[in-house]
Scaffold this active site. Structure first.
Site, PDB file in Angstrom:
ATOM      1  N   HIS A 261       0.646  -1.650  -0.333  1.00  0.00           N
ATOM      2  CA  HIS A 261      -0.109  -0.007  -0.331  1.00  0.00           C
ATOM      3  C   HIS A 261       1.001   1.406   0.146  1.00  0.00           C
ATOM      4  CE1 HIS A 261      -2.710  -3.099   1.419  1.00  0.00           C
ATOM      5  NE2 HIS A 261      -3.780  -2.701   0.580  1.00  0.00           N
TER       6      HIS A 261
ATOM      7  N   TYR B  29       5.598   3.826   0.453  1.00  0.00           N
ATOM      8  CA  TYR B  29       5.256   2.450   0.024  1.00  0.00           C
ATOM      9  C   TYR B  29       5.397   1.963   0.747  1.00  0.00           C
ATOM     10  CZ  TYR B  29       4.019   5.093  -4.721  1.00  0.00           C
ATOM     11  OH  TYR B  29       3.714   5.587  -5.489  1.00  0.00           O
ATOM     12  N   CYS B  30       4.494   1.424   1.235  1.00  0.00           N
ATOM     13  CA  CYS B  30       4.689   0.426   2.302  1.00  0.00           C
ATOM     14  C   CYS B  30       4.394  -1.524   1.582  1.00  0.00           C
ATOM     15  CB  CYS B  30       3.502   0.231   3.504  1.00  0.00           C
ATOM     16  SG  CYS B  30       4.264  -1.211   4.968  1.00  0.00           S
ATOM     17  N   ILE B  31       6.064  -1.799   0.945  1.00  0.00           N
ATOM     18  CA  ILE B  31       5.338  -3.056   0.149  1.00  0.00           C
ATOM     19  C   ILE B  31       6.202  -4.824   1.220  1.00  0.00           C
ATOM     20  CG2 ILE B  31       6.539  -3.756  -1.692  1.00  0.00           C
ATOM     21  CD1 ILE B  31       5.108  -1.212  -2.184  1.00  0.00           C
TER      22      ILE B  31
END
Length: 145
Positions: free
Chosen positions: A101, A115-117
């Site tokens: 997200h 950007y949390c990946i």
């Protein structure tokens, strides 16, 4: 064309659940959370280039965090209202893999995005292996830093 079962066998159960069913790996368990080597991150499913180590930062959230994709066209954003939350889901453009997200609480000086990946959705290509792995065209981004 690779079947879903062949894909699962190639990338593993966790990566399959994350990329194909939008699962989330547990915080602080992914191999790239506290990892800051020079190189690029590609989609574990397709190999498409997604993020650069130049844009990675320690957000303390438990997942790899980037201030931006390597190029804005490499990912797509989608409304996500799962789990009673309103979020923006990030997917890879070519494969449509769920990556994680994006949030508006990133470093202000880098555009304000985080950007949390999921690590499980990524494969890291070290800088010194980019050419032999077929990513030579991206080597130039490191010359600008």
């Amino acid at each position: 064309m690779e079947s879903k079962e062949e894909l699962r066998q190639r990338i593993g159960d966790l990566a399959f659940e994350v990329t194909q069913h939008a699962a989330t790996e547990r915080a602080f368990t992914g191999q790239y959370d506290d990892f800051f080597e020079k190189g690029i991150y590609v989609d574990v499913v397709s190999g498409e280039v997604l993020f650069s180590s130049l844009d990675k930062f320690n957000s303390g959230c438990g997942w790899p965090a980037f201030s931006r994709p390597i190029h804005h066209r490499m990912v797509t954003n989608h409304h996500d209202s799962s789990h009673g939350m309103r979020r923006v889901e990030v997917k890879s453009r070519e494969a449509g893999s769920h990556l994680g997200h994006v949030f508006n609480d990133g470093p202000r000086e880098a555009g304000g995005l985080r950007y949390c990946i999921n690590s499980a959705a990524l494969k890291f290509i070290p800088y010194d292996q980019m050419e032999q792995e077929g990513y030579a065209e991206w080597l130039g981004i490191f010359d600008k830093s």
